[in-house]
Write a protein that holds these residues in place. Structure first.
Motif, mmCIF file in Angstrom:
data_model
loop_
_atom_site.group_PDB
_atom_site.id
_atom_site.type_symbol
_atom_site.label_atom_id
_atom_site.label_comp_id
_atom_site.label_asym_id
_atom_site.label_seq_id
_atom_site.Cartn_x
_atom_site.Cartn_y
_atom_site.Cartn_z
ATOM 1 N N ALA A 9 -31.034 -13.603 71.465
ATOM 2 C CA ALA A 9 -29.834 -13.885 70.850
ATOM 3 C C ALA A 9 -29.712 -14.591 69.657
ATOM 4 N N MET A 10 -30.476 -15.546 69.508
ATOM 5 C CA MET A 10 -30.763 -16.297 68.049
ATOM 6 C C MET A 10 -31.031 -15.642 66.988
ATOM 7 N N SER A 11 -32.132 -14.752 67.375
ATOM 8 C CA SER A 11 -32.780 -13.772 66.197
ATOM 9 C C SER A 11 -31.354 -12.787 65.788
ATOM 10 N N LYS A 12 -30.475 -12.437 66.548
ATOM 11 C CA LYS A 12 -29.357 -11.501 66.544
ATOM 12 C C LYS A 12 -28.479 -12.259 65.556
ATOM 13 N N ALA A 13 -28.255 -13.412 66.187
ATOM 14 C CA ALA A 13 -27.175 -14.229 65.275
ATOM 15 C C ALA A 13 -27.582 -14.630 63.970
ATOM 16 N N ARG A 14 -28.684 -14.896 63.761
ATOM 17 C CA ARG A 14 -29.360 -15.356 62.431
ATOM 18 C C ARG A 14 -29.260 -14.286 61.344
ATOM 19 N N MET A 15 -29.451 -13.052 62.146
ATOM 20 C CA MET A 15 -29.618 -11.652 61.182
ATOM 21 C C MET A 15 -28.095 -11.495 60.893
ATOM 22 N N SER A 16 -27.413 -11.531 61.825
ATOM 23 C CA SER A 16 -25.843 -11.181 61.275
ATOM 24 C C SER A 16 -25.375 -12.332 60.365
ATOM 25 N N LEU A 17 -25.758 -13.422 60.575
ATOM 26 C CA LEU A 17 -24.981 -14.524 59.719
ATOM 27 C C LEU A 17 -25.767 -14.214 58.323
ATOM 28 N N ASN A 18 -26.977 -13.801 58.265
ATOM 29 C CA ASN A 18 -27.705 -13.568 56.892
ATOM 30 C C ASN A 18 -27.330 -12.535 56.268
ATOM 31 N N LEU A 19 -26.833 -11.445 57.062
ATOM 32 C CA LEU A 19 -25.971 -10.377 56.456
ATOM 33 C C LEU A 19 -24.712 -10.653 56.073
ATOM 34 N N ALA A 20 -23.864 -11.360 56.786
ATOM 35 C CA ALA A 20 -22.531 -11.690 56.281
ATOM 36 C C ALA A 20 -22.641 -12.461 54.872
ATOM 37 N N GLN A 21 -23.833 -13.378 54.968
ATOM 38 C CA GLN A 21 -23.762 -14.297 53.758
ATOM 39 C C GLN A 21 -23.926 -13.455 52.437
ATOM 40 N N THR A 22 -25.074 -12.498 52.889
ATOM 41 C CA THR A 22 -25.411 -11.497 51.623
ATOM 42 C C THR A 22 -24.070 -10.641 51.298
ATOM 43 N N VAL A 23 -23.499 -10.086 52.106
ATOM 44 C CA VAL A 23 -22.097 -9.472 51.881
ATOM 45 C C VAL A 23 -21.177 -10.175 50.871
ATOM 46 N N ILE A 24 -20.746 -11.344 51.567
ATOM 47 C CA ILE A 24 -20.137 -12.406 50.734
ATOM 48 C C ILE A 24 -20.438 -12.603 49.594
ATOM 49 N N ASP A 25 -21.662 -12.852 49.257
ATOM 50 C CA ASP A 25 -22.266 -13.178 47.839
ATOM 51 C C ASP A 25 -22.020 -11.971 46.945
ATOM 52 N N ARG A 26 -22.423 -10.848 47.533
ATOM 53 C CA ARG A 26 -22.135 -9.558 46.745
ATOM 54 C C ARG A 26 -20.819 -9.338 46.335
ATOM 55 N N LEU A 27 -19.771 -9.522 47.462
ATOM 56 C CA LEU A 27 -18.494 -9.343 46.881
ATOM 57 C C LEU A 27 -17.968 -10.513 45.932
ATOM 58 N N ILE A 28 -18.502 -11.528 45.900
ATOM 59 C CA ILE A 28 -18.013 -12.634 44.860
ATOM 60 C C ILE A 28 -18.723 -12.291 43.593
ATOM 61 N N THR A 29 -19.634 -11.924 43.716
ATOM 62 C CA THR A 29 -20.435 -11.472 42.221
ATOM 63 C C THR A 29 -19.779 -10.380 41.943
ATOM 64 N N ASP A 30 -19.383 -9.267 42.611
ATOM 65 C CA ASP A 30 -18.889 -7.883 42.044
ATOM 66 C C ASP A 30 -17.449 -8.464 41.598
ATOM 67 N N TRP A 31 -16.680 -9.189 42.328
ATOM 68 C CA TRP A 31 -15.328 -9.802 41.696
ATOM 69 C C TRP A 31 -15.316 -10.392 40.603
ATOM 70 N N ASN A 32 -16.396 -11.191 40.419
ATOM 71 C CA ASN A 32 -16.517 -11.976 39.133
ATOM 72 C C ASN A 32 -16.793 -11.026 38.049
ATOM 73 N N GLU A 33 -17.798 -9.972 38.293
ATOM 74 C CA GLU A 33 -18.163 -8.909 37.372
ATOM 75 C C GLU A 33 -16.644 -8.149 36.954
ATOM 76 N N ILE A 34 -15.851 -7.801 37.892
ATOM 77 C CA ILE A 34 -14.711 -6.925 37.670
ATOM 78 C C ILE A 34 -13.833 -7.567 36.741
ATOM 79 N N THR A 35 -13.655 -8.775 37.152
ATOM 80 C CA THR A 35 -12.446 -9.626 36.354
ATOM 81 C C THR A 35 -12.912 -9.919 35.065
ATOM 82 N N THR A 36 -14.146 -10.261 34.726
ATOM 83 C CA THR A 36 -14.716 -10.559 33.592
ATOM 84 C C THR A 36 -14.828 -9.227 32.501
ATOM 85 N N THR A 37 -14.903 -7.969 33.044
ATOM 86 C CA THR A 37 -14.968 -6.946 32.524
ATOM 87 C C THR A 37 -13.903 -6.588 31.458
ATOM 88 N N ARG A 38 -14.076 -6.353 30.353
ATOM 89 C CA ARG A 38 -12.903 -6.015 29.315
ATOM 90 C C ARG A 38 -12.880 -4.667 28.975
#
Length: 117
Positions: A88-117
């Motif tokens: 259960a700890m391994s599953k929770a850690r993996m899902s939290l790492n995946l969620a963090q990765t997705v959030i980081d990618r969303l933020i990075t992509d959003w920043n890239e979209i908003t700065t593209t001119r």
């Protein structure tokens, strides 16, 4: 061209073909108290917001399950198998790492979209 839903926003269009003939509709759901983008109009379909909220709820439930198992193993070790807690700890850690990765990618992509001119 003034759009009432957007206040004083002025849209400058140089090509007459871009004007369109339909009414401007709001992208926010009036029933949604968060005011986030929610474009689901058909019954039974899920928006991007719904998918994100479901994923965060799943991650949260896994974290709560680990907390419950950790508490049980400390209070009554004979009731819980240590392997179940470890898995259960391994599953929770993996899902939290995946969620963090997705959030980081969303933020990075959003920043890239908003700065593209």
């Amino acid at each position: 061209m003034k759009i009432p839903e957007f206040g004083t926003l002025q849209m400058a269009r140089v090509n007459e073909a871009h004007y369109g003939t339909g009414a401007v509709t709001s992208l926010t759901n009036t029933k949604d108290k968060t005011g986030l983008l929610h474009t689901t109009e058909k019954e039974g379909t899920k928006s991007f917001q719904d998918y994100l909220l479901d994923a965060m709820e799943t991650v949260n439930n896994q974290q709560l399950e680990v907390d419950g198992l950790s508490e049980k193993i400390m209070t009554n070790p004979d009731e819980v198998d240590i392997h179940d807690v470890t898995i259960a700890m391994s599953k929770a850690r993996m899902s939290l790492n995946l969620a963090q990765t997705v959030i980081d990618r969303l933020i990075t992509d959003w920043n890239e979209i908003t700065t593209t001119r």
